[in-house]
Design an enzyme around this catalytic site. Sequence first.
Site, PDB file in Angstrom:
ATOM      1  N   THR A  30       9.474  19.325 -39.197  1.00 11.67           N
ATOM      2  CA  THR A  30      10.693  19.358 -40.019  1.00 11.67           C
ATOM      3  C   THR A  30      11.913  19.808 -39.225  1.00 11.67           C
ATOM      4  O   THR A  30      13.009  19.864 -39.771  1.00 11.67           O
ATOM      5  CB  THR A  30      10.533  20.331 -41.200  1.00 11.67           C
ATOM      6  OG1 THR A  30      10.465  21.679 -40.678  1.00 11.67           O
ATOM      7  CG2 THR A  30       9.282  20.036 -42.011  1.00 11.67           C
ATOM      8  N   GLN A  63      -3.960  23.490 -38.972  1.00  6.35           N
ATOM      9  CA  GLN A  63      -4.801  24.278 -39.897  1.00  6.35           C
ATOM     10  C   GLN A  63      -6.082  24.699 -39.177  1.00  6.35           C
ATOM     11  O   GLN A  63      -7.176  24.286 -39.516  1.00  6.35           O
ATOM     12  CB  GLN A  63      -5.159  23.432 -41.116  1.00  6.35           C
ATOM     13  CG  GLN A  63      -3.968  23.082 -41.991  1.00  6.35           C
ATOM     14  CD  GLN A  63      -4.395  22.364 -43.252  1.00  6.35           C
ATOM     15  OE1 GLN A  63      -5.476  22.578 -43.784  1.00  6.35           O
ATOM     16  NE2 GLN A  63      -3.542  21.483 -43.744  1.00  6.35           N
ATOM     17  N   GLU A  73      -7.100   2.116 -51.747  1.00 10.48           N
ATOM     18  CA  GLU A  73      -8.185   2.169 -50.749  1.00 10.48           C
ATOM     19  C   GLU A  73      -7.897   1.237 -49.582  1.00 10.48           C
ATOM     20  O   GLU A  73      -7.330   0.162 -49.759  1.00 10.48           O
ATOM     21  CB  GLU A  73      -9.509   1.716 -51.381  1.00 10.48           C
ATOM     22  CG  GLU A  73     -10.155   2.754 -52.251  1.00 10.48           C
ATOM     23  CD  GLU A  73     -11.486   2.270 -52.811  1.00 10.48           C
ATOM     24  OE1 GLU A  73     -11.971   1.198 -52.374  1.00 10.48           O
ATOM     25  OE2 GLU A  73     -12.023   2.950 -53.698  1.00 10.48           O
ATOM     26  N   LYS A  85       8.989  33.866 -33.308  1.00  7.10           N
ATOM     27  CA  LYS A  85       9.193  33.160 -34.573  1.00  7.10           C
ATOM     28  C   LYS A  85       8.170  33.591 -35.618  1.00  7.10           C
ATOM     29  O   LYS A  85       7.020  33.860 -35.298  1.00  7.10           O
ATOM     30  CB  LYS A  85       9.038  31.643 -34.318  1.00  7.10           C
ATOM     31  CG  LYS A  85       8.948  30.780 -35.554  1.00  7.10           C
ATOM     32  CD  LYS A  85       8.639  29.320 -35.205  1.00  7.10           C
ATOM     33  CE  LYS A  85       7.212  28.947 -35.526  1.00  7.10           C
ATOM     34  NZ  LYS A  85       6.895  27.528 -35.261  1.00  7.10           N
ATOM     35  N   ASP A 124       8.276  29.577 -29.841  1.00 12.52           N
ATOM     36  CA  ASP A 124       7.444  30.615 -30.452  1.00 12.52           C
ATOM     37  C   ASP A 124       6.385  31.043 -29.434  1.00 12.52           C
ATOM     38  O   ASP A 124       6.225  30.401 -28.374  1.00 12.52           O
ATOM     39  CB  ASP A 124       6.818  30.167 -31.789  1.00 12.52           C
ATOM     40  CG  ASP A 124       5.945  28.934 -31.670  1.00 12.52           C
ATOM     41  OD1 ASP A 124       5.334  28.727 -30.596  1.00 12.52           O
ATOM     42  OD2 ASP A 124       5.850  28.173 -32.648  1.00 12.52           O
ATOM     43  N   ARG A 130       6.669  32.129 -39.288  1.00  7.23           N
ATOM     44  CA  ARG A 130       6.721  31.014 -40.241  1.00  7.23           C
ATOM     45  C   ARG A 130       6.710  31.566 -41.657  1.00  7.23           C
ATOM     46  O   ARG A 130       5.851  32.367 -42.024  1.00  7.23           O
ATOM     47  CB  ARG A 130       5.545  30.050 -40.014  1.00  7.23           C
ATOM     48  CG  ARG A 130       5.610  28.838 -40.938  1.00  7.23           C
ATOM     49  CD  ARG A 130       4.715  27.697 -40.503  1.00  7.23           C
ATOM     50  NE  ARG A 130       5.220  26.933 -39.364  1.00  7.23           N
ATOM     51  CZ  ARG A 130       6.213  26.055 -39.426  1.00  7.23           C
ATOM     52  NH1 ARG A 130       6.826  25.836 -40.562  1.00  7.23           N
ATOM     53  NH2 ARG A 130       6.591  25.413 -38.341  1.00  7.23           N
ATOM     54  N   HIS A 174      -2.563  20.570 -31.025  1.00 12.12           N
ATOM     55  CA  HIS A 174      -1.855  21.799 -31.382  1.00 12.12           C
ATOM     56  C   HIS A 174      -2.618  23.039 -30.944  1.00 12.12           C
ATOM     57  O   HIS A 174      -2.011  24.055 -30.595  1.00 12.12           O
ATOM     58  CB  HIS A 174      -1.596  21.837 -32.886  1.00 12.12           C
ATOM     59  CG  HIS A 174      -0.918  23.091 -33.311  1.00 12.12           C
ATOM     60  ND1 HIS A 174       0.394  23.352 -33.015  1.00 12.12           N
ATOM     61  CD2 HIS A 174      -1.388  24.185 -33.949  1.00 12.12           C
ATOM     62  CE1 HIS A 174       0.720  24.547 -33.468  1.00 12.12           C
ATOM     63  NE2 HIS A 174      -0.349  25.075 -34.043  1.00 12.12           N
ATOM     64  N   ASP A 186       7.945  22.141 -26.996  1.00  8.09           N
ATOM     65  CA  ASP A 186       6.938  22.428 -28.020  1.00  8.09           C
ATOM     66  C   ASP A 186       5.941  21.274 -28.026  1.00  8.09           C
ATOM     67  O   ASP A 186       6.194  20.218 -27.443  1.00  8.09           O
ATOM     68  CB  ASP A 186       7.604  22.566 -29.397  1.00  8.09           C
ATOM     69  CG  ASP A 186       6.834  23.510 -30.316  1.00  8.09           C
ATOM     70  OD1 ASP A 186       5.674  23.849 -30.001  1.00  8.09           O
ATOM     71  OD2 ASP A 186       7.381  23.907 -31.359  1.00  8.09           O
TER      72      ASP A 186
HETATM   73  C1  R5P Z   1       4.005  25.470 -34.415  1.00  5.57           C
HETATM   74  O1  R5P Z   1       3.126  25.960 -34.966  1.00  5.57           O
HETATM   75  C2  R5P Z   1       4.124  24.070 -33.862  1.00  5.57           C
HETATM   76  O2  R5P Z   1       3.775  24.025 -32.536  1.00  5.57           O
HETATM   77  C3  R5P Z   1       5.532  23.593 -34.026  1.00  5.57           C
HETATM   78  O3  R5P Z   1       6.400  24.571 -33.520  1.00  5.57           O
HETATM   79  C4  R5P Z   1       5.801  23.391 -35.480  1.00  5.57           C
HETATM   80  O4  R5P Z   1       4.708  22.827 -36.110  1.00  5.57           O
HETATM   81  C5  R5P Z   1       6.988  22.505 -35.667  1.00  5.57           C
HETATM   82  O5  R5P Z   1       7.177  22.338 -37.031  1.00  5.57           O
HETATM   83  P1  R5P Z   1       8.633  22.336 -37.605  1.00  5.57           P
HETATM   84  O6  R5P Z   1       9.419  21.312 -36.848  1.00  5.57           O
HETATM   85  O7  R5P Z   1       8.465  21.973 -39.060  1.00  5.57           O
HETATM   86  O8  R5P Z   1       9.178  23.726 -37.445  1.00  5.57           O
END
Ligand code: R5P
Length: 319
Positions: free
Chosen positions: A225, A99, A42, A194, A171, A196, A132, A220
Amino acid sequence: MSGNVTSRIVASTASTRLAGKVASQLGVPCTTGATERFPDGELRPSLPDMQGDDVFVIGSTGPPVSDNLVELMLLIDASRRAGAARITAVVPYFGYARQDRRERVGDAVGARVMAHAVAGAGADHMVVVDAHTAALEAMFGIPVEMLSAVPTLAEALQGALSGGEVVVAPDLGALKLAEHYGTLLDLPVAVVRKTRISGTTVRAEELIGQVKGRRPVIVDDMISTGATIEAAIRVLEAQGAVPDIVVVATHGLLVGPARRRLKDPALRFLLVTDSTATAEHEGLPVSVRSIARLLAEAVSRLHDRRALDELTGTARTSI
Ligand code: R5P
């Protein structure tokens, strides 16, 4: 900053450096608080008396996202209990914003849950940078200011361009962002399609636009990752782009396999902001541009009840 009410910066553990820079630019006190961690995990932050102050709690919610979110909420609550007259949560990177809708039945809409939690902790106003999704604003019952780091990053890029560039959205959701960069840098725009597959894997298949013989500047809102950028690079190479690539993103989380994925000889450098304090830059050609000036200007204007106008910008489109 003007007015009789004192403004004060409160810094979360994750944003101590950035908040310190903002406070010193404004010449206002920066309270770091003492966040105690109990043996069971905590957190308990404690703040001094701030009776009647206009408080700006700066707390980014990068990794560890959930811990940083909880600390932010506790700091907001502590500020209220310490007598703050008004509390603005300044969240340079707002975790869980991806999300923003259900992908399938049974998914949570994490962005909405976190928005309610932060507002419920007692914030009167929110400031986020390149969130985002623009949908975030509608999830809060309090005013949300969406700042844009795009002009700051585009300015930093200007001197590094050698000619023949093309801005690439990795994307469809990043298309508006890419158009913003394209306008500021006076460059054409291309976009990768793209899909996912999971939290760590994506598939990039198609490219719309002309990249052959051009130097890509991939833009972006965030790099997590590195899957999105890696996949975009493969598509660009296949389409005959010059293997001299620059990647620009507001939030350089660089988690998990990011370092391995982005160690690519075609990648000249990555430009990110200090919105999150990631330690994963080592071994990568990362250049960091601070958003302290942007945040300081926003804090100053909000304290004086002035409009943010050109400080705000275009969020990604939710796709
Ligand atoms: C897409 O939904 C976001 O804007 C980024 O492109 C994404 O979250 C990047 O995540 P990662 O580096 O894991 O592909």
